[in-house]
Design an enzyme around this catalytic site. Structure first.
Site: not given
Ligand code: G3P
Ligand code: CA
Length: 247
Positions: A8-9, A35, A50, A113, A115
């Site tokens: 994640h990131r 991600e 993000h 993702e 945004k």
């Molecule tokens: O894609 C899952 C997650 O990344 C969504 O929330 O705020 O971390 O981008 P956020």
């Molecule tokens: Ca995300």
């Protein structure tokens, strides 16, 4: 097939989120995918960051949409928690194409993702789909967004695109909702996901990839239930937990 691990990131527990080093670290740690979050600059460059603003993760201030790409390149990634400029020289907000150029050299999957729930960037979907096609990454990408209209739009542009709905509330029979417009996955907050919904969604042929799973116990439960994938800030921990279960 076991549960896939998406960083994640990037490996954001060890490196600054959404940077090339963070994604590269994720690969070294054995993640199956990364991600990342996409926003757009004033002059239409797709950038990986993000927040809608640069305030939290760089030494600058302001909205991404108000910077040109060249202006953004002047900013440095900052580790605000430790109050220091990130020590590796040259670390900056990457463009989507910079990440893709590197991604092409790996076998990693990628969740993009969009945004676009706060700021509605013009033609974001078209631009991202084109970039993915330019790099020939169509088969390795899953698109997601909290803006589900955007996902439906994405499917009109590219009916073969794999899309997944992001949400943090509790949805009733989410598999029916995503099937209603051709999405192929759900990306719920793990806190809103029950075992019954997980199993029934998968039985209906819809992928389930909860975010952001950092606790060992939650990882174990999801791995045992053969969840499709998880998003975690710590892919190395997730790999080790998975291995310890001998599934
Ligand atoms: O894609 C899952 C997650 O990344 C969504 O929330 O705020 O971390 O981008 P956020
Ligand atoms: Ca995300």
């Amino acid at each position: 097939m076991g549960t896939l691990i998406f960083a994640h990131r990037g490996s954001s527990v060890r490196e600054p989120e959404n940077t090339l080093v963070s994604f590269q670290r994720a690969e070294q740690e054995g993640a199956d995918g990364i991600e990342l979050d996409v926003q757009m600059t004033k002059d239409g460059e797709l950038v990986v960051i993000h927040d809608e603003t640069v305030n939290r993760t760089t030494n600058g201030k302001g909205f991404v949409k108000d910077f040109t790409y060249v202006e953004l390149t002047q900013l440095r990634i900052v580790d605000k928690k430790n109050k220091r400029i990130f020590p590796r020289s040259g670390e900056r907000i990457p463009t989507l194409s910079e990440v893709f150029r590197w991604l092409k050299t790996t076998n990693l999957l990628c969740n993009i993702e969009l945004k676009n729930s706060v700021i509605f960037y013009p033609n974001l979907e078209e631009r991202v789909v084109q970039e993915v096609k330019d790099f020939g990454l169509e088969d390795r990408v899953v698109y997601s967004s909290f803006n589900h209209d955007s996902l439906a739009h994405m499917l009109r542009i590219d009916p073969h695109a794999e899309t997944a709905v992001l949400y943090k509330e509790i949805l009733h029979q989410p598999w029916k909702y995503v099937q209603s417009f051709g999405a192929r996955g759900i990306h719920p907050s793990w806190k809103s996901l029950t075992q019954d919904v997980l199993l029934e969604t998968i039985e209906n042929g819809i992928a389930v990839r909860p975010y952001t799973v950092n606790r060992r116990l939650v990882m174990e439960q999801l791995f045992r239930l053969q969840c499709t994938a998880i998003f975690t800030d710590d892919p190395l921990k997730a790999k080790n937990v998975y291995a310890s279960l001998n599934l």
